[in-house]
Design a protein around this motif. Structure first.
Motif, PDB file in Angstrom:
ATOM      1  N   GLU A 160       0.822  -1.223   0.000  1.00  0.00           N
ATOM      2  CA  GLU A 160       0.000   0.000   0.000  1.00  0.00           C
ATOM      3  C   GLU A 160       0.854   1.271   0.000  1.00  0.00           C
ATOM      4  OE1 GLU A 160      -4.115  -1.544   2.173  1.00  0.00           O
ATOM      5  OE2 GLU A 160      -2.563  -0.539   3.356  1.00  0.00           O
ATOM      6  N   PRO A 161       1.962   1.345   0.773  1.00  0.00           N
ATOM      7  CA  PRO A 161       2.791   2.559   0.712  1.00  0.00           C
ATOM      8  C   PRO A 161       3.375   2.792  -0.687  1.00  0.00           C
ATOM      9  CG  PRO A 161       3.295   1.304   2.697  1.00  0.00           C
ATOM     10  CD  PRO A 161       2.427   0.428   1.848  1.00  0.00           C
ATOM     11  N   LEU A 162       3.714   1.718  -1.377  1.00  0.00           N
ATOM     12  CA  LEU A 162       4.274   1.859  -2.721  1.00  0.00           C
ATOM     13  C   LEU A 162       3.245   2.445  -3.673  1.00  0.00           C
ATOM     14  CD1 LEU A 162       6.636   1.175  -4.754  1.00  0.00           C
ATOM     15  CD2 LEU A 162       5.397  -0.968  -5.183  1.00  0.00           C
ATOM     16  N   PHE A 163       2.000   1.963  -3.595  1.00  0.00           N
ATOM     17  CA  PHE A 163       0.944   2.421  -4.499  1.00  0.00           C
ATOM     18  C   PHE A 163       0.328   3.736  -4.036  1.00  0.00           C
ATOM     19  CE2 PHE A 163       1.267  -1.865  -6.024  1.00  0.00           C
ATOM     20  CZ  PHE A 163       0.745  -1.854  -7.309  1.00  0.00           C
ATOM     21  N   GLY A 164       0.401   3.991  -2.728  1.00  0.00           N
ATOM     22  CA  GLY A 164      -0.287   5.168  -2.202  1.00  0.00           C
ATOM     23  C   GLY A 164      -1.780   4.991  -2.211  1.00  0.00           C
ATOM     24  N   GLU A 165      -2.219   3.749  -2.190  1.00  0.00           N
ATOM     25  CA  GLU A 165      -3.648   3.417  -2.204  1.00  0.00           C
ATOM     26  C   GLU A 165      -3.881   2.225  -1.287  1.00  0.00           C
ATOM     27  OE1 GLU A 165      -5.184   4.315  -6.692  1.00  0.00           O
ATOM     28  OE2 GLU A 165      -3.770   2.655  -6.459  1.00  0.00           O
ATOM     29  N   SER A 166      -5.137   2.063  -0.881  1.00  0.00           N
ATOM     30  CA  SER A 166      -5.468   0.898  -0.066  1.00  0.00           C
ATOM     31  C   SER A 166      -5.545  -0.337  -0.966  1.00  0.00           C
ATOM     32  CB  SER A 166      -6.813   1.100   0.641  1.00  0.00           C
ATOM     33  OG  SER A 166      -7.873   1.127  -0.310  1.00  0.00           O
TER      34      SER A 166
END
Length: 287
Positions: free
Chosen positions: A267-273
């Motif tokens: 999730e931190p990599l994508f910036g999304e849940s």
């Protein structure tokens, strides 16, 4: 002598029949007319019979054409999946690395659905439950998604090739070993990692779902098509093709869906849940 001649002439005159206008004129005309009508009727019925058989032939040809196209599409997808089947776990980065650039040659399915009009339920069937393969939109969706996924796999091949080249350039021989997420991001950049993971997961899921969809089409459409074709009139012409997976364990294994991916640690990599990421990969074939 004169009297004898007179009697003979009278006898001959007695044998002569009175004129019969119906027999001499009307009957021959009527006979010729009805003979013409009968001949025309027989010719019309023969023509209608031939037209009816041709219509049924066209239906059978259309059904077999679509069955063959579906079998070819399924074979292409199975060949693609065979490159990574059984090699995936739940880690997106591992899945990315496990799927190589896949070389394949496949042609899109021609999207001409007019020859499938015979499978559409008639007005007399209104109110009844429809067979799912009587719905042209479902067939069109399956074919459109297949043509779309061919382009996506080609697109991934190009991106994946560049991705691997950057890893090799940055890490040398270590690029062929298992790299951490930080090492991968350092080599190719966060955006490129996200793009390739996202595309890879979209392809894994859509490939799985389309394999099952095409397999179901091949299993059920031939039987349904038979109900729409007068196959008894075409015994000397041919038959509707059928397929079965019985006994083909390799094929049955490939029908098994790939392991579910876990986006939670990423999730931190994508910036999304992870829920948002998964929703982006919904194909419409979920049940």
């Amino acid at each position: 002598m004169h009297e004898e001649i007179t009697l003979l002439v009278n006898a001959i005159d007695g044998l002569r029949q009175e004129p019969n206008y119906f027999k001499d004129y009307a009957f021959p005309i009527a006979s010729a007319f009805f003979t013409s009508i009968l001949g025309a009727g027989i010719a019309y019925l023969a023509l209608r019979h031939q037209e009816g058989i041709q219509i049924e032939k066209n239906k059978m040809d259309a059904a077999n054409k679509w069955i063959l196209s579906a079998e070819e599409a399924r074979a292409t997808l199975l060949a693609i999946k065979g490159n990574y089947h059984g090699e995936l776990n739940e880690n997106p980065l591992q899945r990315l690395a496990a799927i190589p650039s896949i070389l394949f040659h496949a042609s899109p399915i021609a999207e001409g659905y007019q020859d499938l009009s015979f499978v559409v339920p008639s007005s007399e069937e209104d109110g009844k439950s429809y067979h799912k393969w009587s719905q042209i939109p479902r067939i069109r969706s399956m074919v459109s998604n297949y043509n779309y996924i061919l382009k996506l796999w080609e697109q991934r091949n190009g991106i994946n090739q560049q991705f691997k080249e950057q890893l090799l350039k940055h890490h040398g021989d270590k690029a062929y070993a298992t790299l951490s997420l930080d090492d991968t991001v350092a080599a190719v950049g966060q955006a490129n990692v996200v793009i390739l993971i996202d595309l890879t997961e979209r392809l894994i899921k859509l490939t799985d779902d389309l394999i099952v969809e095409f397999d179901n089409f091949l299993s059920e459409f031939p039987g349904y098509a038979k109900t729409k074709i007068q196959v008894k009139r075409l015994k000397r012409y041919g038959a509707i093709m059928t397929y079965s997976n019985n006994g083909n364990q390799k094929l049955l294994d490939l029908l098994t869906k790939s392991p579910e991916v876990d986006f939670k640690p990423f999730e931190p990599l994508f910036g999304e849940s992870s829920e948002i990421i998964k929703n982006r990969h919904v194909t419409g074939y979920e049940k």
